[in-house]
Design a protein around this motif. Structure first.
Motif, PDB file in Angstrom:
ATOM      1  N   MET A  56      26.163  -2.183  -8.491  1.00 36.81           N
ATOM      2  CA  MET A  56      26.308  -1.305  -9.647  1.00 36.81           C
ATOM      3  C   MET A  56      26.017   0.156  -9.302  1.00 36.81           C
ATOM      4  N   ASN A  57      24.847   0.404  -8.745  1.00 36.51           N
ATOM      5  CA  ASN A  57      24.473   1.768  -8.380  1.00 36.51           C
ATOM      6  C   ASN A  57      23.268   1.746  -7.449  1.00 36.51           C
ATOM      7  N   LYS A  58      22.863   2.924  -7.003  1.00 33.82           N
ATOM      8  CA  LYS A  58      21.718   3.007  -6.100  1.00 33.82           C
ATOM      9  C   LYS A  58      20.948   4.294  -6.366  1.00 33.82           C
ATOM     10  N   GLY A  59      19.762   4.353  -5.790  1.00 37.34           N
ATOM     11  CA  GLY A  59      18.942   5.546  -5.923  1.00 37.34           C
ATOM     12  C   GLY A  59      17.829   5.519  -4.896  1.00 37.34           C
ATOM     13  N   THR A  60      17.084   6.608  -4.831  1.00 41.36           N
ATOM     14  CA  THR A  60      15.950   6.695  -3.915  1.00 41.36           C
ATOM     15  C   THR A  60      14.721   7.197  -4.663  1.00 41.36           C
ATOM     16  N   GLY A  61      13.579   7.087  -4.012  1.00 38.67           N
ATOM     17  CA  GLY A  61      12.351   7.583  -4.618  1.00 38.67           C
ATOM     18  C   GLY A  61      12.382   9.066  -4.908  1.00 38.67           C
ATOM     19  N   ALA A  62      13.180   9.800  -4.156  1.00 45.48           N
ATOM     20  CA  ALA A  62      13.277  11.248  -4.364  1.00 45.48           C
ATOM     21  C   ALA A  62      14.029  11.606  -5.636  1.00 45.48           C
ATOM     22  N   ASP A  63      14.705  10.618  -6.242  1.00 40.89           N
ATOM     23  CA  ASP A  63      15.525  10.894  -7.427  1.00 40.89           C
ATOM     24  C   ASP A  63      14.710  11.039  -8.704  1.00 40.89           C
ATOM     25  N   VAL A  64      13.420  10.718  -8.659  1.00 42.42           N
ATOM     26  CA  VAL A  64      12.583  10.857  -9.855  1.00 42.42           C
ATOM     27  C   VAL A  64      11.571  11.979  -9.633  1.00 42.42           C
ATOM     28  N   LEU A  65      11.932  13.156 -10.089  1.00 37.57           N
ATOM     29  CA  LEU A  65      11.103  14.363  -9.976  1.00 37.57           C
ATOM     30  C   LEU A  65      10.688  14.654  -8.534  1.00 37.57           C
ATOM     31  N   GLY A  66      11.495  14.184  -7.576  1.00 38.61           N
ATOM     32  CA  GLY A  66      11.219  14.453  -6.174  1.00 38.61           C
ATOM     33  C   GLY A  66      10.306  13.438  -5.507  1.00 38.61           C
ATOM     34  N   HIS A  67       9.489  12.734  -6.297  1.00 39.42           N
ATOM     35  CA  HIS A  67       8.539  11.756  -5.755  1.00 39.42           C
ATOM     36  C   HIS A  67       8.032  10.892  -6.918  1.00 39.42           C
ATOM     37  N   PRO A  68       8.047   9.558  -6.779  1.00 31.69           N
ATOM     38  CA  PRO A  68       7.573   8.715  -7.885  1.00 31.69           C
ATOM     39  C   PRO A  68       6.152   9.024  -8.331  1.00 31.69           C
ATOM     40  N   ALA A  69       5.284   9.385  -7.386  1.00 36.68           N
ATOM     41  CA  ALA A  69       3.899   9.690  -7.753  1.00 36.68           C
ATOM     42  C   ALA A  69       3.793  10.980  -8.565  1.00 36.68           C
ATOM     43  N   ASP A 102       0.852  -1.182   0.000  1.00 36.24           N
ATOM     44  CA  ASP A 102       0.000   0.000   0.000  1.00 36.24           C
ATOM     45  C   ASP A 102       0.894   1.241   0.000  1.00 36.24           C
ATOM     46  N   PRO A 103       0.812   2.079  -1.035  1.00 37.34           N
ATOM     47  CA  PRO A 103       1.700   3.253  -1.107  1.00 37.34           C
ATOM     48  C   PRO A 103       1.411   4.287  -0.036  1.00 37.34           C
ATOM     49  N   ASN A 104       0.221   4.251   0.552  1.00 38.80           N
ATOM     50  CA  ASN A 104      -0.151   5.265   1.539  1.00 38.80           C
ATOM     51  C   ASN A 104       0.497   5.028   2.889  1.00 38.80           C
ATOM     52  N   GLY A 105       1.068   3.840   3.086  1.00 36.94           N
ATOM     53  CA  GLY A 105       1.716   3.571   4.356  1.00 36.94           C
ATOM     54  C   GLY A 105       3.222   3.701   4.305  1.00 36.94           C
ATOM     55  N   ILE A 106       3.744   4.197   3.179  1.00 33.73           N
ATOM     56  CA  ILE A 106       5.187   4.266   2.965  1.00 33.73           C
ATOM     57  C   ILE A 106       5.559   5.645   2.428  1.00 33.73           C
ATOM     58  N   ASP A 107       6.650   6.203   2.924  1.00 29.00           N
ATOM     59  CA  ASP A 107       7.188   7.442   2.346  1.00 29.00           C
ATOM     60  C   ASP A 107       8.006   7.048   1.126  1.00 29.00           C
ATOM     61  N   LEU A 108       7.404   7.184  -0.052  1.00 27.02           N
ATOM     62  CA  LEU A 108       8.039   6.705  -1.277  1.00 27.02           C
ATOM     63  C   LEU A 108       9.306   7.474  -1.621  1.00 27.02           C
ATOM     64  N   THR A 109       9.450   8.687  -1.111  1.00 27.08           N
ATOM     65  CA  THR A 109      10.667   9.458  -1.402  1.00 27.08           C
ATOM     66  C   THR A 109      11.884   8.845  -0.723  1.00 27.08           C
ATOM     67  N   LYS A 110      11.652   8.067   0.346  1.00 27.90           N
ATOM     68  CA  LYS A 110      12.759   7.519   1.124  1.00 27.90           C
ATOM     69  C   LYS A 110      13.059   6.053   0.796  1.00 27.90           C
ATOM     70  N   ILE A 111      12.313   5.494  -0.156  1.00 34.40           N
ATOM     71  CA  ILE A 111      12.629   4.140  -0.598  1.00 34.40           C
ATOM     72  C   ILE A 111      14.035   4.132  -1.200  1.00 34.40           C
ATOM     73  N   GLU A 112      14.869   3.212  -0.765  1.00 33.48           N
ATOM     74  CA  GLU A 112      16.225   3.091  -1.282  1.00 33.48           C
ATOM     75  C   GLU A 112      16.336   1.842  -2.140  1.00 33.48           C
ATOM     76  N   MET A 113      17.003   1.970  -3.287  1.00 30.53           N
ATOM     77  CA  MET A 113      17.186   0.856  -4.204  1.00 30.53           C
ATOM     78  C   MET A 113      18.666   0.649  -4.483  1.00 30.53           C
ATOM     79  N   SER A 114      19.108  -0.599  -4.452  1.00 32.55           N
ATOM     80  CA  SER A 114      20.472  -0.956  -4.843  1.00 32.55           C
ATOM     81  C   SER A 114      20.390  -1.967  -5.975  1.00 32.55           C
ATOM     82  N   LEU A 115      21.139  -1.708  -7.044  1.00 32.72           N
ATOM     83  CA  LEU A 115      21.120  -2.571  -8.230  1.00 32.72           C
ATOM     84  C   LEU A 115      22.414  -3.376  -8.301  1.00 32.72           C
ATOM     85  N   TYR A 116      22.258  -4.695  -8.477  1.00 30.86           N
ATOM     86  CA  TYR A 116      23.407  -5.600  -8.534  1.00 30.86           C
ATOM     87  C   TYR A 116      23.424  -6.343  -9.868  1.00 30.86           C
TER      88      TYR A 116
END
Length: 258
Positions: free
Chosen positions: A190-203, A170-184
Motif C-alpha cells: 500500500m505505502n511506506k514511510g520512515t522514522g524521519a517522516d514524523v517531525l524528523g524523528h519519532p522521539a 532498546d531505542p538507544n541502539g537504533i537510529d529511529l529516523t532510518k527505520i523503514e516501514m512498508s504497509l500491506y
C-alpha cells in the motif's frame, strides 16, 4: 461549559447507537482547540468512571502532509484506553467501528515519567523502556471523516484501536529516523514511510506531547504506551481485510477485520 457538555453528548450518541454524526465545527462554529480538548477529556473522564483505564497516549497529525491538509501547524493527541488494545494478529469485528483506517507507527513504552515543558529527544530516549512496531486503527464518529482540527481533537484524536508488536527493542541502539516501514493490505503493498517522516524523528513527537500536556497539567507516566505518529498515509479498512506492517530491524505487526 454547557456547550462542552452538549458536544460531548453529541459524540456519545454516535458511539452509543453506532451512527455517525455531524461535525462539531458545523454545530458550534466558534469551538476552539482548547474547547475541543475539554470535550475529549469529558469523554475520557466518563469512560474512566465506567471502569476503563488510561494506558497511554497517541499523537496525530505528525506528518507535514496531514498538517497541510487540515491547515494546522502542530500535531494533536488523544488517550489510549485498555479497551482499545488488540493483540498482535487479532481480528476486529467491523460492526464495532464506524469508518476505520489503518496506520503504522512506532510505539514508545516509558519506564519513567516525562514532565514538560522542556522535554528533549534525549530525555524521551532516556525515559523509554522499549519501542515496538505498532498499528493504529483510526476511526471517526464524524460522518465521512468530514473533520477539521477541532473535530478530531474532540473525538479523541480519531483514535479507535491499537495493536503492538511482540518484540521489544532498546531505542538507544537504533537510529529511529532510518527505520523503514512498508504497509500491506491483503498481501498487496500500500505505502511506506520512515522514522524521519514524523517531525524528523519519532522521539521529537513524544517530546512535543510531553511539553504540550503541561498546558493541561498532565504528564506522560511510566508504563504508558505512546503512539508516536503514522509513518505513512492511513488506508481504508473493510470487512475481510488483513493488514501487515513490516518494519526494518523491528519485525512486523498484523491485524484483520472480520
Amino acid at each position: 461549559m454547557a456547550q462542552i457538555v452538549e458536544a460531548y453528548k453529541h459524540l456519545l450518541q454516535a458511539e452509543k447507537y453506532k451512527k455517525s454524526v455531524a461535525p462539531l465545527t458545523d454545530l458550534y462554529p466558534d469551538i476552539t482547540i482548547h474547547d475541543a480538548y475539554r470535550v475529549q477529556m469529558e469523554s475520557i473522564d466518563q469512560k474512566v468512571k465506567d471502569g476503563q483505564k488510561i494506558v497511554g497516549k497517541k499523537i496525530g497529525l505528525t506528518s507535514f502532509a496531514m498538517q497541510e491538509l487540515l491547515g494546522v501547524d502542530q500535531p494533536d493527541y488523544g488517550h489510549l484506553l485498555d479497551g482499545m488494545d488488540i493483540p498482535n494478529g487479532g481480528s476486529i469485528p467491523m460492526e464495532t467501528l464506524f469508518n476505520p483506517k489503518v496506520e503504522a507507527e512506532l510505539a514508545f513504552v516509558l519506564k519513567k515519567d516525562l514532565i514538560g515543558p522542556a522535554v528533549t529527544v534525549e530525555d524521551v530516549l532516556e525515559a523509554t523502556e522499549y519501542i515496538v512496531p505498532s498499528i493504529e486503527i483510526v476511526d471517526s464518529r464524524i460522518t465521512d471523516w468530514k473533520i477539521k482540527l477541532e473535530d478530531t481533537i474532540a473525538d479523541n484524536a480519531s483514535c479507535g484501536l491499537f495493536t503492538l508488536g511482540g518484540q521489544r527493542f532498546d531505542p538507544n541502539g537504533i537510529d529511529l529516523t532510518k527505520i523503514e516501514m512498508s504497509l500491506y493490505k491483503n498481501g498487496q503493498f500500500m505505502n511506506k514511510g520512515t522514522g524521519a517522516d514524523v517531525l524528523g524523528h519519532p522521539a521529537t513527537c513524544v517530546a512535543w506531547l510531553a511539553n504540550k500536556l503541561t498546558e493541561y497539567d498532565v504528564t506522560l507516566k511510566a508504563g504508558e504506551v505512546i503512539l508516536s505518529g503514522a509513518l505513512s498515509a492511513a488506508v481504508v479498512a473493510q470487512k475481510g481485510d488483513v493488514f501487515t506492517a513490516e518494519f526494518s530491524q523491528l519485525g512486523k505487526v498484523e491485524v484483520s477485520f472480520g
